[in-house]
Design a protein around this motif. Structure first.
Motif, PDB file in Angstrom:
ATOM      1  N   ALA B 359      62.988   2.254  38.685  1.00 11.31           N
ATOM      2  CA  ALA B 359      63.264   3.689  38.662  1.00 11.31           C
ATOM      3  C   ALA B 359      62.704   4.326  39.914  1.00 11.31           C
ATOM      4  N   ILE B 360      63.366   5.439  40.283  1.00  8.62           N
ATOM      5  CA  ILE B 360      62.916   6.163  41.477  1.00  8.62           C
ATOM      6  C   ILE B 360      62.546   7.585  41.078  1.00  8.62           C
ATOM      7  N   PHE B 361      61.425   8.045  41.567  1.00 13.77           N
ATOM      8  CA  PHE B 361      60.990   9.423  41.355  1.00 13.77           C
ATOM      9  C   PHE B 361      60.928  10.070  42.726  1.00 13.77           C
ATOM     10  N   PRO B 362      61.947  10.882  43.030  1.00 14.45           N
ATOM     11  CA  PRO B 362      62.071  11.368  44.407  1.00 14.45           C
ATOM     12  C   PRO B 362      61.094  12.486  44.771  1.00 14.45           C
ATOM     13  N   ASP B 363      60.535  13.167  43.787  1.00 16.98           N
ATOM     14  CA  ASP B 363      59.748  14.352  44.143  1.00 16.98           C
ATOM     15  C   ASP B 363      58.245  14.082  44.133  1.00 16.98           C
ATOM     16  N   ASN B 364      57.677  14.158  42.946  1.00 19.37           N
ATOM     17  CA  ASN B 364      56.219  14.092  42.830  1.00 19.37           C
ATOM     18  C   ASN B 364      55.812  12.765  42.178  1.00 19.37           C
ATOM     19  N   PRO B 365      54.873  12.015  42.779  1.00 21.02           N
ATOM     20  CA  PRO B 365      54.446  10.761  42.160  1.00 21.02           C
ATOM     21  C   PRO B 365      53.853  10.973  40.764  1.00 21.02           C
ATOM     22  N   ALA B 366      53.315  12.183  40.525  1.00 19.53           N
ATOM     23  CA  ALA B 366      52.748  12.477  39.193  1.00 19.53           C
ATOM     24  C   ALA B 366      53.828  12.304  38.115  1.00 19.53           C
ATOM     25  N   ASP B 367      55.083  12.597  38.495  1.00 18.44           N
ATOM     26  CA  ASP B 367      56.205  12.392  37.558  1.00 18.44           C
ATOM     27  C   ASP B 367      56.263  10.931  37.119  1.00 18.44           C
TER      28      ASP B 367
END
Lengths: 127, 559
Positions: B359-367
């Motif tokens: 999975a990719i989380f493009p914005d905040n690593p906290a996500d």
């Protein structure tokens, strides 16, 4: 004095058609006059003082607009009811017709019934 | 047609009047002209017996020239004039009626251009037909050859047609009405017998509606008087029907086109719905495109993202106990649980790789961290059920790394795929596999934490550095234990300070100090397998010593 209708069109078959359309009025004593150009139409209007003039717009020599303008504006013959006739779709003529003082405006091909009813109404011959 | 009267002929033209008047004057005896009713039209009527010459129009007497016995020539002249005038009128009338037809067709054609609705065109047609042709009732039949259906889009006037009857007697209708002919029907008895038309109908005319040679239907008019329709009217009806056919045909084609376009749009929409499940919308949007169809080979974007890998522990041994079908269903249900968690935390699934997910989380690593914690809790819930059903527990490892990533479209013109190309992906995958080594369920890189603004919201333990196989750069590995079951979390939290202290001694090669601390931690929390890992390491190093260049980093010999 008998009532008179002047039919002005350079095309003979249109003159004939209008005359034919209005033939019932003959029995009411209405007299028909015809002219095939603007110049003789103007002369007839002045000498015969017709009640109604069916006036074609597109004619050689003097066109219907000019005839109408002369009659209504120069000669001030307000009693002559002028019906301008022109081909359908020439929308710009409608406004021009109003400017030169035509009473109403009809398009060709005309509906014979409408034409006859208008003449009856203007001549006050409704029963 | 107005009656042709002698009065009108004589009175109409001044020239005529003068010539005839002159002729009368030239007659020896006083003469005058009377109409057929004895009204004097010209001259002075005389009393007494006089000669009278009839003025004839065809076979009837139109009037008289009375007085002189020489008046016959004047009567003949008037007869001839009358005859001529009559012929002219007849011709004029024919021209007028043709002109009226032209006018009707002109107006009708104009009205047809105003609409593209087949039903409105049918109504207009029938209205015009009923207006032009004296009739009591009218109906339009439309025959759909393809679907073999009969419709009646327009019906007006009296209720003379039985619509059910029309449908019930299609074969008869194919002979009369839908035959493609146009005619005045002379024998309507059969139609009455079949109950198609009412008994009061006396006359029936119909005109075929057709395009090229295809019969579309018919316009039918009914009258309650005998011989109500003329050949001329049939001709007019045919003209109207043909005009209408062309208009209805184009209207139907237009409707069909609109319908097809709509269906095609819906199909495309459905394809989009499906394709976005294969290539996530976020992926497409991150390439700066609105739609998958805008994407072309070579499109790419570079971005700092957090890549998360999750994997089912010991899946191989787990799957050995299942049939391929069970296997597939198990993986599917597992993925189905994790997918929504990823999406609700602003991430998207880039790829399913068997039992693992990327999975990719493009914005905040906290996500990504939050998603990982939720995923762990979901696995915990899953295990509660599995335990209840007597099934073995599932353990999943989650690893993540934050760094630059190129997302793009790779492949060739025939086969394209969304691809992520970067060391970040490899590193994240490797960190995930480290969860086995450290026996910790959730590992992050230092880079992920450095990019996380809300790092203090999480409970973390540093596990020191690792050198991945084939890499020079050291990677600082961090464990997040927020996803653990409540009691395990509490124990790890309780021993956190000791663990950090122990790790400090460990890295400074003070294994003798590190060992008792790790032992103390394990006494409190025997389930801390990571602690156990370091304890074992420390004991080995204490016994065997470490090389001079030892940094504390763990050298990974396997990928």
């Amino acid at each position: 004095m008998s009532k008179k209708i002047l039919i002005v069109d350079d095309e003979a078959h249109i003159r004939m058609l209008i005359e034919q359309t209005l033939e019932d009025l003959e029995d009411e004593g209405v007299e028909f006059l015809t002219a095939d150009n603007g110049q003789s139409a103007l002369e007839l209007i002045q000498s015969e003082k017709p009640n109604i003039v069916f006036l074609d717009v597109m004619m050689p020599k003097m066109n219907g607009m000019d005839v109408c303008k002369k009659v209504k504006q120069d000669l001030k013959m307000d009693d002559v009811f002028i019906i301008l006739l022109t081909a359908k779709g020439q929308e710009i003529d409608r406004q021009k017709g109003q400017e030169v003082g035509a009473n109403i405006y009809m398009t060709k091909p005309f509906d014979p019934e409408v034409l006859l009813n208008k003449a009856i109404q203007v001549l006050g011959l409704e029963k | 047609m107005a009656k042709l009267s002698l009065k009108n002929i004589v009175g109409r033209n001044k020239g005529f009047y003068e010539i005839i008047s002159g002729l009368l004057d030239n007659l020896s005896t006083a003469s005058w002209i009377e109409d057929e009713n004895g009204n004097c039209l010209m001259g002075e009527p005389q009393i007494g017996d006089t000669c009278q010459c009839p003025i004839m129009l065809e076979e009837t007497i139109a009037g008289w020239v009375k007085g002189s016995d020489k008046a016959q020539s004047v009567a003949d002249l008037l007869s001839m004039l009358l005859q001529r005038e009559s012929a002219k009128k007849k011709l004029g009338n024919e021209v007028l009626s043709l002109y009226q037809e032209i006018n009707i067709i002109f107006n009708f054609t104009e009205a047809l251009t105003q609409t593209i609705d087949p039903d409105i065109i049918a109504s207009l047609t029938l209205k015009q037909a009923m207006h032009s042709i004296q009739s009591n009732s009218g109906i339009i039949l439309l025959w759909d050859e393809e679907h073999q259906t009969l419709t009646t889009p327009a019906v007006t006037g009296e209720d003379l047609f039985n619509q059910d009857g029309l449908r019930q007697h299609l074969p008869l209708l194919m002979e009369i009405g839908l035959s493609g002919q146009s005619e005045i029907i002379s024998d309507i008895a059969l139609l009455k017998e079949k109950g198609i038309i009412q008994d009061s109908v006396q006359s029936l005319v119909y005109a075929a509606m057709k395009v090229k040679h295809r019969i579309m239907g018919a316009v039918i008019l009914a009258g309650t008087a005998p011989d109500q329709f003329s050949a001329g009217q049939l001709k007019l009806l045919v003209t109207l029907a043909l005009q209408s056919s062309a208009a209805i045909e184009s209207a139907l084609l237009y409707e069909k086109n609109i319908r097809e376009v709509r269906e095609r749009e819906e199909a495309i929409l459905r394809i989009h719905e499906v394709t976005k499940k294969f290539v996530p919308n976020e992926f497409i949007r991150s390439l700066g495109k609105d739609n998958i169809t805008d994407i072309k080979l070579g499109d790419q974007v570079e971005k700092i993202v957090t890549v998360l890998f999750t994997d089912i522990r010991d899946f191989t041994s787990l799957s050995e106990k299942m049939t391929p079908d069970e296997n597939f269903r198990f993986v599917s249900s597992f993925n189905a649980q994790l997918g929504p968690i990823i999406r609700s935390n602003n991430g998207f699934i880039n790829q399913y790789l068997g039992d693992s997910i990327m999975a990719i989380f493009p914005d905040n690593p906290a996500d990504a961290i939050k998603a990982a914690i939720s995923m762990q809790k979901a696995v915990f819930e899953l295990n509660r059920n599995r335990k209840f059903e007597g099934l073995p527990e599932i353990r999943a490892g989650i690893g993540m790394h934050t760094g630059p990533l190129i997302m793009g479209i790779t492949g060739d013109e025939q086969r394209m795929d969304a691809a992520t190309i970067a060391d970040t992906v490899n590193t994240a995958a490797r960190i995930e596999s480290l969860t086995k080594y450290y026996r910790s369920p959730l590992l992050l890189s230092r880079e992920t934490i450095n990019h996380t603004i809300e790092k203090h919201d999480f409970n973390l333990r540093s596990l020191g550095n690792v050198r991945l196989k084939g890499k020079n750069k050291l990677l600082n590995i961090i464990e997040c234990f927020d996803g653990l079951a409540a009691h395990e979390f509490a124990l790890r939290k309780e021993t956190l300070a000791s663990f950090n202290e122990a790790m400090e001694h460990y890295h400074d090669r003070r294994f003798e100090k590190a060992i008792p601390l790790f032992e103390k931690i394990l006494a409190i929390n025997p389930g801390d397998l990571t602690g156990k890992h370091f304890l074992e390491n420390a004991m080995t190093y204490l016994q065997e010593g470490v090389p001079d260049n030892w940094t504390g980093a763990e050298e990974m010999v396997i990928k």
